[in-house]
Motif scaffolding. Structure first.
Motif, short mmCIF file in Angstrom:
data_model
loop_
_atom_site.label_atom_id
_atom_site.label_comp_id
_atom_site.label_asym_id
_atom_site.label_seq_id
_atom_site.Cartn_x
_atom_site.Cartn_y
_atom_site.Cartn_z
N ARG A 11 0.84 -1.21 0.00
CA ARG A 11 0.00 0.00 0.00
C ARG A 11 0.88 1.26 0.00
O ARG A 11 0.64 2.19 -0.75
N ASP A 12 1.90 1.27 0.83
CA ASP A 12 2.82 2.41 0.88
C ASP A 12 3.53 2.61 -0.45
O ASP A 12 3.73 3.74 -0.90
N SER A 13 3.90 1.52 -1.10
CA SER A 13 4.57 1.60 -2.40
C SER A 13 3.64 2.21 -3.45
O SER A 13 4.07 3.04 -4.26
N VAL A 14 2.38 1.83 -3.43
CA VAL A 14 1.40 2.40 -4.36
C VAL A 14 1.27 3.90 -4.11
O VAL A 14 1.31 4.71 -5.04
N ASP A 48 1.92 -0.61 -14.02
CA ASP A 48 3.18 0.05 -13.68
C ASP A 48 4.18 -1.01 -13.20
O ASP A 48 3.89 -1.78 -12.29
N GLU A 49 5.35 -1.04 -13.82
CA GLU A 49 6.35 -2.08 -13.51
C GLU A 49 6.73 -2.11 -12.04
O GLU A 49 6.87 -3.19 -11.46
N THR A 50 6.93 -0.96 -11.44
CA THR A 50 7.32 -0.90 -10.03
C THR A 50 6.23 -1.48 -9.14
O THR A 50 6.51 -2.28 -8.23
N ILE A 51 5.01 -1.09 -9.39
CA ILE A 51 3.88 -1.56 -8.57
C ILE A 51 3.66 -3.06 -8.76
O ILE A 51 3.47 -3.80 -7.79
N VAL A 52 3.69 -3.52 -10.01
CA VAL A 52 3.47 -4.94 -10.27
C VAL A 52 4.57 -5.78 -9.63
O VAL A 52 4.29 -6.82 -9.02
N ARG A 56 4.07 -8.60 -6.78
CA ARG A 56 4.57 -9.98 -6.93
C ARG A 56 5.43 -10.40 -5.75
O ARG A 56 5.33 -11.52 -5.25
N LYS A 57 6.29 -9.50 -5.30
CA LYS A 57 7.12 -9.81 -4.14
C LYS A 57 6.27 -10.01 -2.89
O LYS A 57 6.55 -10.88 -2.07
N THR A 58 5.23 -9.21 -2.77
CA THR A 58 4.36 -9.29 -1.59
C THR A 58 3.64 -10.64 -1.53
O THR A 58 3.45 -11.18 -0.45
#
Length: 137
Positions: A11-14, A48-52, A56-58
């Motif tokens: 959520r923070d990353s988004v 968005d590559e960063t969000i995706v 995936r890591k999450t």
């Protein structure tokens, strides 16, 4: 609390990504005016590559990464809407508005106070602000 993101890292990353996009005043190659509401399409964020990658890591240790990545994105957007951080402004176009301090909240409060006096912003906010907690206004 989203069970796939109990510590709100995704959520923070988004939110960080959205605030960065707002600060650049550019989304999908379209310039947006500073100190104006930052609007964007869900599709843009969901690709968005960063969000995706963060999604995936999450969910990397879950049984179905593909389904859970999508679920995490959808549920996070829903939570951000419920918390008054995002507003769905056009359901047909799937367009959202980031309810940031500089782009939405501060201009709204200043405009309402100028026209109606102090504390006017609490009287009848526009639909996109109804989920925003009073303490943020």
């Amino acid at each position: 609390v989203e069970t796939l993101d109990p510590h709100f890292r995704f959520r923070d990353s988004v939110l960080e990504t959205l605030l960065e996009m707002e600060s650049r005043c550019n989304v999908d190659g379209i310039e947006q005016a500073k100190n104006k509401p930052f609007c964007f399409k869900y599709k843009r964020i969901s690709q968005d590559e960063t969000i995706v990658e963060m999604a995936r890591k999450t969910v990397s240790r879950t049984s179905d990464e593909i389904v859970n990545t999508k679920r995490l994105l959808i549920n996070t957007f829903g939570a951000l809407r419920n918390d008054g951080i995002l507003a769905l402004v056009d359901q047909e176009k799937d367009e959202y508005m980031l309810l940031s301090i500089d782009g939405v909240l501060k201009p709204y409060v200043e405009s309402a106070n100028d026209s109606l006096g102090r504390h006017a912003s609490f009287l009848n906010p526009p639909a996109y602000l109804r989920q925003v907690p009073q303490s943020r206004l």
